[in-house]
Design a protein around this motif. Structure first.
Motif, PDB file in Angstrom:
ATOM      1  N   ARG A 247       0.417  -1.096   0.432  1.00  0.00           N
ATOM      2  CA  ARG A 247       0.183  -0.052   0.156  1.00  0.00           C
ATOM      3  C   ARG A 247       0.686   1.128   0.391  1.00  0.00           C
ATOM      4  N   THR A 248       2.157   1.036  -0.418  1.00  0.00           N
ATOM      5  CA  THR A 248       2.803   2.481  -0.519  1.00  0.00           C
ATOM      6  C   THR A 248       2.451   3.355  -1.153  1.00  0.00           C
ATOM      7  N   ARG A 249       1.746   3.323  -1.976  1.00  0.00           N
ATOM      8  CA  ARG A 249       0.854   4.858  -2.912  1.00  0.00           C
ATOM      9  C   ARG A 249      -0.230   5.306  -1.711  1.00  0.00           C
ATOM     10  N   GLN A 250      -0.880   4.414  -1.085  1.00  0.00           N
ATOM     11  CA  GLN A 250      -1.624   5.296   0.221  1.00  0.00           C
ATOM     12  C   GLN A 250      -1.287   5.714   0.920  1.00  0.00           C
ATOM     13  N   ILE A 251      -0.025   4.738   1.354  1.00  0.00           N
ATOM     14  CA  ILE A 251       0.908   6.219   2.430  1.00  0.00           C
ATOM     15  C   ILE A 251       1.490   7.013   2.089  1.00  0.00           C
ATOM     16  N   LEU A 252       2.099   7.344   0.527  1.00  0.00           N
ATOM     17  CA  LEU A 252       3.038   8.303   0.589  1.00  0.00           C
ATOM     18  C   LEU A 252       1.603   9.567   0.046  1.00  0.00           C
ATOM     19  N   LEU A 253       0.258   8.891  -0.509  1.00  0.00           N
ATOM     20  CA  LEU A 253      -0.516  10.289  -0.294  1.00  0.00           C
ATOM     21  C   LEU A 253      -1.220  10.929   0.549  1.00  0.00           C
ATOM     22  N   ILE A 254      -1.449   9.957   1.684  1.00  0.00           N
ATOM     23  CA  ILE A 254      -1.440  10.439   2.752  1.00  0.00           C
ATOM     24  C   ILE A 254      -0.249  11.345   3.639  1.00  0.00           C
ATOM     25  N   ASP A 255       0.380  10.941   3.219  1.00  0.00           N
ATOM     26  CA  ASP A 255       1.983  11.509   4.041  1.00  0.00           C
ATOM     27  C   ASP A 255       1.521  12.944   3.198  1.00  0.00           C
ATOM     28  N   SER A 256       1.498  13.019   1.945  1.00  0.00           N
ATOM     29  CA  SER A 256       1.538  14.312   0.779  1.00  0.00           C
ATOM     30  C   SER A 256      -0.038  15.188   1.328  1.00  0.00           C
ATOM     31  N   LEU A 257      -0.470  14.210   1.886  1.00  0.00           N
ATOM     32  CA  LEU A 257      -2.142  15.455   2.030  1.00  0.00           C
ATOM     33  C   LEU A 257      -1.243  15.749   3.565  1.00  0.00           C
ATOM     34  N   GLY A 258      -0.585  15.048   4.517  1.00  0.00           N
ATOM     35  CA  GLY A 258      -0.221  15.746   5.213  1.00  0.00           C
ATOM     36  C   GLY A 258       0.844  17.018   5.294  1.00  0.00           C
ATOM     37  N   VAL A 259       1.229  17.514   4.183  1.00  0.00           N
ATOM     38  CA  VAL A 259       1.384  18.431   4.100  1.00  0.00           C
ATOM     39  C   VAL A 259       0.866  19.935   4.307  1.00  0.00           C
ATOM     40  N   VAL A 260       0.310  19.845   2.848  1.00  0.00           N
ATOM     41  CA  VAL A 260      -1.018  20.801   2.925  1.00  0.00           C
ATOM     42  C   VAL A 260      -1.756  20.655   3.640  1.00  0.00           C
ATOM     43  N   ALA A 261      -2.570  19.662   4.899  1.00  0.00           N
ATOM     44  CA  ALA A 261      -3.122  20.491   6.015  1.00  0.00           C
ATOM     45  C   ALA A 261      -2.336  20.670   6.697  1.00  0.00           C
ATOM     46  N   GLY A 262      -0.847  20.492   7.728  1.00  0.00           N
ATOM     47  CA  GLY A 262       0.372  21.394   8.012  1.00  0.00           C
ATOM     48  C   GLY A 262       0.126  22.636   7.609  1.00  0.00           C
ATOM     49  N   GLY A 263       0.177  23.208   6.070  1.00  0.00           N
ATOM     50  CA  GLY A 263      -0.057  24.449   6.018  1.00  0.00           C
ATOM     51  C   GLY A 263      -1.412  25.404   6.473  1.00  0.00           C
ATOM     52  N   MET A 264      -2.221  24.482   5.492  1.00  0.00           N
ATOM     53  CA  MET A 264      -3.583  25.562   6.147  1.00  0.00           C
ATOM     54  C   MET A 264      -3.985  25.153   7.739  1.00  0.00           C
ATOM     55  N   GLY A 265      -3.164  24.947   8.464  1.00  0.00           N
ATOM     56  CA  GLY A 265      -3.486  24.855   9.845  1.00  0.00           C
ATOM     57  C   GLY A 265      -2.573  25.374  10.489  1.00  0.00           C
ATOM     58  N   GLY A 266      -1.459  25.708   9.741  1.00  0.00           N
ATOM     59  CA  GLY A 266      -1.025  27.122  10.086  1.00  0.00           C
ATOM     60  C   GLY A 266       0.236  26.557  11.035  1.00  0.00           C
ATOM     61  N   VAL A 267       0.885  25.481  10.941  1.00  0.00           N
ATOM     62  CA  VAL A 267       2.203  24.444  12.167  1.00  0.00           C
ATOM     63  C   VAL A 267       3.263  23.580  11.396  1.00  0.00           C
ATOM     64  N   SER A 268       2.700  24.756   9.864  1.00  0.00           N
ATOM     65  CA  SER A 268       3.901  23.750   8.667  1.00  0.00           C
ATOM     66  C   SER A 268       3.813  22.208   8.248  1.00  0.00           C
ATOM     67  N   THR A 269       5.014  22.301   7.945  1.00  0.00           N
ATOM     68  CA  THR A 269       4.596  20.484   7.303  1.00  0.00           C
ATOM     69  C   THR A 269       4.337  19.648   7.758  1.00  0.00           C
ATOM     70  N   ASN A 270       3.697  18.937   8.187  1.00  0.00           N
ATOM     71  CA  ASN A 270       3.146  17.120   8.111  1.00  0.00           C
ATOM     72  C   ASN A 270       4.296  16.468   8.032  1.00  0.00           C
ATOM     73  N   THR A 271       5.080  15.798   8.244  1.00  0.00           N
ATOM     74  CA  THR A 271       5.299  14.246   7.795  1.00  0.00           C
ATOM     75  C   THR A 271       5.239  13.168   8.668  1.00  0.00           C
ATOM     76  N   SER A 272       5.300  11.846   8.346  1.00  0.00           N
ATOM     77  CA  SER A 272       5.682  10.276   8.835  1.00  0.00           C
ATOM     78  C   SER A 272       6.712  10.428   9.948  1.00  0.00           C
ATOM     79  N   PHE A 273       6.637  10.479  11.129  1.00  0.00           N
ATOM     80  CA  PHE A 273       7.217  10.185  12.171  1.00  0.00           C
ATOM     81  C   PHE A 273       8.295   9.205  12.466  1.00  0.00           C
ATOM     82  N   VAL A 274       9.152   9.086  12.291  1.00  0.00           N
ATOM     83  CA  VAL A 274      10.085   8.054  12.709  1.00  0.00           C
ATOM     84  C   VAL A 274      10.097   7.099  14.090  1.00  0.00           C
ATOM     85  N   GLU A 275       9.739   8.197  14.564  1.00  0.00           N
ATOM     86  CA  GLU A 275       9.662   7.110  16.153  1.00  0.00           C
ATOM     87  C   GLU A 275       8.606   6.307  16.192  1.00  0.00           C
TER      88      GLU A 275
END
Length: 494
Positions: free
Chosen positions: A333-361
């Motif tokens: 499900r690589t494409r789904q993972i990458l799509l949600i991660d990419s949408l997280g970037v958009v959401a982070g900008g719209m939320g005013g808190v910078s890019t959101n990305t997958s956490f290695v933690e």
């Protein structure tokens, strides 16, 4: 009709067992070798390993922009609003990752990336809204790259040995993050780094780290389930007792014995009404009006490349640790993972808190047994609760959570045996990727150096045709990325 009695079948009420079976069917919990309890426990551990972002992100984004205005409004840093929005976006996107991609990765505001945005808004005329607009633009570009299949194609073009090297490098990087966050590794006097305080475990916070780390190690070798969570809890309880007796407070130049980020003391009121005033504070047109098209492209590219490859590395590391990769090293499900991660970037900008990305933690949750997206949903719910319970979640000091990162680093680094170290054409690029991640504190830099060296080595050996064309493309892009500073000066951006 029932064939034996002739009676109509009785409709069974929805029970707890039915709910569990629905979760099992959707997330394939047992099929992936997990249990409901493991997923919940893994999600909680991941949250506690990531919760520091609710402290760090507001600090990094708390300064004024070039016009003197603060993110979230007001005449002073609006820490509560930034923290609340950080938790909100992290919660929503982590739940989406779990529900859509069914993968045990949680998302939140990316460290390093938020620092880049904080730097962008210092360019004359730039505001926080403009900086977040660049994040939204970057996210839109990455979403398009996912939808066209290019992002996934680049991932699949990476040689298997390089994926193993990326995982090992991330393992070292995670361990290093834990050691730095705990203060066990810190700037030295006359050396780049040093051990503890002047070479000694001489403060109570460091004692908490050691106790929590040894607790996890002892429980792990005894094969006790929940070792990471128990270690974090043990360290937190000990820290609360110590703070109650010693009243250490936060670390500082005048208080070197204090706690690194959060003071482990129960708040008077654990519940607060969240302030979401940063949400919607972005402008897509603003950067173009103030900087011009070329400058915006360069700034967007610099953030995008870091986002692009950080996620690929994290996905490989977490997927491998969870045993979710196939024989060729591909993640389901690589494409789904990458799509949600990419949408997280958009959401982070719209939320005013910078890019959101997958956490290695997220690998800490995997180490606790998480194998499905249900763990990510648990983490996301915890982040949503944190918008109201931020004072309560801030009880956990980094000194108690950091040991989990160190141990997970060990677990991921075990993949080092999958690299053919006797074959130099493989081992040299792998080594470069591995060492540059922790030493430069950047997954992207490690991947970039590894890619470039791999391409050069294969060309020198006459194997140029064996290298995937996308590896050439990404290597050229990385060369440009590493030269962005002089390029920016030439374009008059700096």
């Amino acid at each position: 009709m029932n064939s034996t009695t002739g009676a109509a079948p009785v409709k069974q009420p929805i029970t707890e067992t039915t709910s569990v079976s629905l979760l099992e069917k959707y997330f394939k919990i047992s099929q992936r070798g997990s249990t409901l309890l493991q997923e919940i426990r893994g999600g909680i551990v991941t949250f506690f390993s990531m919760v520091y972002i609710l402290v760090l992100n507001p600090i990094i984004l708390s300064g004024p922009d070039s016009t003197g205005a603060y993110l979230g409004g007001g005449s002073e840093p609006n820490i509560p609003a930034i923290a609340a929005a950080t938790a909100l976006i992290a919660g929503v996107m982590s739940i989406m990752m779990g529900a859509v991609a069914n993968f045990p990765i949680a998302l939140a505001a990316g460290l390093g990336l938020n620092g880049m945005i904080a730097g962008f808004v210092q360019i004359p005329g730039m505001t926080w809204a403009d900086g977040m607009g660049i994040v939204v633009l970057e996210g839109i570009v990455i979403v398009l790259l996912v939808l066209t299949g290019l992002r996934e194609a680049i991932f699949r073009a990476v040689p298997k040995f390089m994926r193993s090297a990326i995982s090992v490098g991330i393992g070292l990087f995670i361990a290093f993050i834990g050691l730095v966050n705990a203060g066990i590794v810190r700037p030295g006097l006359g050396t780049p780094v040093s051990f503890a305080v002047n070479g000694s475990i001489s403060t109570w916070p460091l004692v908490v780290f050691v106790v929590a780390l040894l607790t996890i190690i002892v429980l792990m070798v005894r094969k006790v389930k929940g070792a990471l969570l128990f270690g974090i809890i043990t360290g937190t309880v000990l820290a609360i007792v110590i703070e109650k007796l010693a009243n250490l407070g936060n670390v500082g130049t005048e208080n070197p014995s204090g706690w690194g980020l959060t003071v482990p003391a129960f708040p008077g009121n654990p519940i607060q009404t969240p302030d979401f005033s940063t949400v919607g504070q972005f402008s897509i047109t603003g950067p173009f009006e103030k900087l011009g098209v070329i400058a915006v492209i360069v700034l967007t590219f610099s953030v995008m490349l870091a986002d692009f490859f950080d996620t690929l590395g994290t996905m490989v590391a977490v997927g491998t640790e969870a045993g979710l990769v196939d024989e060729s090293g591909q993640v389901p499900r690589t494409r789904q993972i990458l799509l949600i991660d990419s949408l997280g970037v958009v959401a982070g900008g719209m939320g005013g808190v910078s890019t959101n990305t997958s956490f290695v933690e997220s690998s800490t949750g995997v180490a606790e047994g998480a194998r499905t997206g249900l763990a990510s949903i648990v983490t996301g719910i915890a982040f949503l609760l944190a918008t109201f319970l931020a004072p309560l979640f801030s009880v956990v000091p980094t000194e108690a959570a950091a040991p989990a990162l160190v141990v997970v680093g060990f677990l991921i680094m075990q993949q080092v045996t999958e690299i053919s170290w006797e074959e130099l054409r493989i081992s040299i690029p792998a080594f470069m990727a591995i060492v540059f991640m922790p030493f430069t504190y950047s997954i992207t830099v490690g991947i970039g150096i590894g890619f470039i060296v791999h391409v050069i080595v294969e060309m020198v050996l006459g194997n140029a045709k064996k290298v995937h064309p996308l590896m050439y493309l990404t290597s050229v892009v990385f060369v440009i990325y590493f030269a962005l500073d002089p390029i920016s000066y030439l374009l008059g951006i700096k």
